[in-house]
Design an enzyme around this catalytic site. Structure first.
Site, PDB file in Angstrom:
ATOM      1  N   LYS A  51       8.454   3.474  35.538  1.00 15.60           N
ATOM      2  CA  LYS A  51       7.204   2.798  35.898  1.00 15.60           C
ATOM      3  C   LYS A  51       6.175   2.956  34.768  1.00 15.60           C
ATOM      4  O   LYS A  51       5.467   2.017  34.411  1.00 15.60           O
ATOM      5  CB  LYS A  51       6.649   3.395  37.207  1.00 15.60           C
ATOM      6  N   GLN A  95       4.685   9.842  44.063  1.00  9.80           N
ATOM      7  CA  GLN A  95       6.119   9.576  44.189  1.00  9.80           C
ATOM      8  C   GLN A  95       6.709  10.329  45.387  1.00  9.80           C
ATOM      9  O   GLN A  95       6.515  11.539  45.519  1.00  9.80           O
ATOM     10  CB  GLN A  95       6.834   9.986  42.883  1.00  9.80           C
ATOM     11  N   ASP A 118       1.045   1.474  46.343  1.00 11.35           N
ATOM     12  CA  ASP A 118       2.319   1.455  47.077  1.00 11.35           C
ATOM     13  C   ASP A 118       2.164   0.725  48.416  1.00 11.35           C
ATOM     14  O   ASP A 118       3.158   0.422  49.073  1.00 11.35           O
ATOM     15  CB  ASP A 118       2.819   2.884  47.331  1.00 11.35           C
TER      16      ASP A 118
END
Ligand code: NAD
Length: 294
Positions: A51, A95, A118
């Site tokens: 990412k 994460q 997200d």
């Protein structure tokens, strides 16, 4: 029957990334993505690295906060509070999965919903189910982008989503509903799954069971999106190889199908960076919250 059209992910991801780069360049300063990970789980390390690299390639700022696995929850929440308050940070990603001593709920609730790239904060989840998608979970966003890029219709289609996880199945169903599909959400307790999936013009499968969907479960001509990524033995040199939730023979029945690997997977990072630009646009007053890009 003619074999299914293959919906390759990489060209769709490249198209989305060039759109991301163009939108980022129109902002007063580059959007910035802050990523936090705890511990050294190899998959998490590699996801975050990927990412970070992609973000920089398209002109976004990116920073990785790699904390020890034993970091107390309070310390993680304090870092999130600092990132929330920092005007230079457009998007925040923590994460998952997190170590057992940290509450995933507490962490996801702590992220400023306007920086929640997200799309897991309950406010953004609620907006999505209310039909106002803004910051949307990345894999579902990628699926819709893929369908749009290949010119496949969504509105009015009978869509069946198999799998109801908060990360993929549920938000995909909500997004398809927001785009005027007629949606059925199937899961582990669904009776006669084949009868349900055979109804689908558009079938999205996100379960994590290799080859769960077989040709007789698919309506001829249907569009099939295979989200599953399963490591199974039998690759070259005795190594594991990747396969989807959909049996390869489904390509003989479907009208269009995503390969695994190389289907939905590449879209997920591109959708994350698109969310980061959307967040930066909202923060710069260039986009009204709740008004989706598409
Ligand atoms: P999950 O384990 O959280 O959820 C699986 C879902 O499948 C559950 O809702 C369960 O009800 C349903 N299910 C289980 N067995 C079933 C059955 N026999 N019939 C019908 N439904 C059944 O998984 P997830 O996080 O949603 O991931 C699903 C798959 O997608 C995995 O293979 C994962 O690796 C993959 N994935 C890919 C991407 C990507 O391509 N970028 C992103 C996320 C997940």
């Amino acid at each position: 029957m003619t074999p299914a059209r293959v919906l390759a992910g990489p060209p769709a991801a490249d198209a989305l990334l060039s759109d991301v780069a163009a939108r980022a360049a129109r902002l007063p300063r580059p959007p910035h993505l802050a990523m936090v990970r705890l511990g050294d789980d190899p998959a998490s390390v590699s996801y975050v690295r990927g990412k970070d690299r992609r973000a920089r390639e398209v002109g976004l700022g990116s920073a990785v906060y790699a904390l020890p696995e034993t970091t107390p929850q309070a310390e993680l929440l304090a870092l999130i509070a600092r990132l929330n308050a920092d005007d230079a940070v457009s998007g925040i990603l923590v994460q998952l999965p997190l170590p057992a001593h940290v509450s995933e709920q507490a962490v996801l609730h702590a992220i400023d919903p306007r920086k929640d790239v997200d799309g897991f904060h309950p406010l953004n989840v609620g907006e999505l189910w209310a039909g106002r998608p803004t910051l949307i979970p990345c894999t579902p966003a990628g699926i819709l982008y893929l369908l749009d890029l290949y010119g496949l219709p969504v509105a009015g289609q009978r869509a069946v989503v198999v799998g109801r996880s908060p990360i993929v199945g549920r938000p995909t169903a909500a997004l398809l509903l927001a785009r005027d599909a007629t949606v059925t959400l199937a899961h582990s307790r669904t009776r006669d799954l084949g009868a349900v999936t055979r109804e689908a013009d558009l079938l999205v499968v996100a379960v994590g069971q290799p080859h769960l969907i077989t040709p007789e479960m698919v309506r001829p001509g249907a569009t099939v999106i295979d989200v599953g990524i399963n490591r199974v033995p039998g690759g070259p040199g005795g190594k594991a190889h990747l396969t989807g939730d959909v049996h390869p023979d489904v390509a003989g029945v479907a009208g269009a199908i995503t390969p695994v690997p190389g289907g939905v997977g590449p879209l997920t990072i591109a959708a994350l960076l698109a969310n980061t630009v959307t967040a930066a646009e909202m923060q710069a007053g260039r986009r009204v919250p709740g008004a989706s890009a598409r």
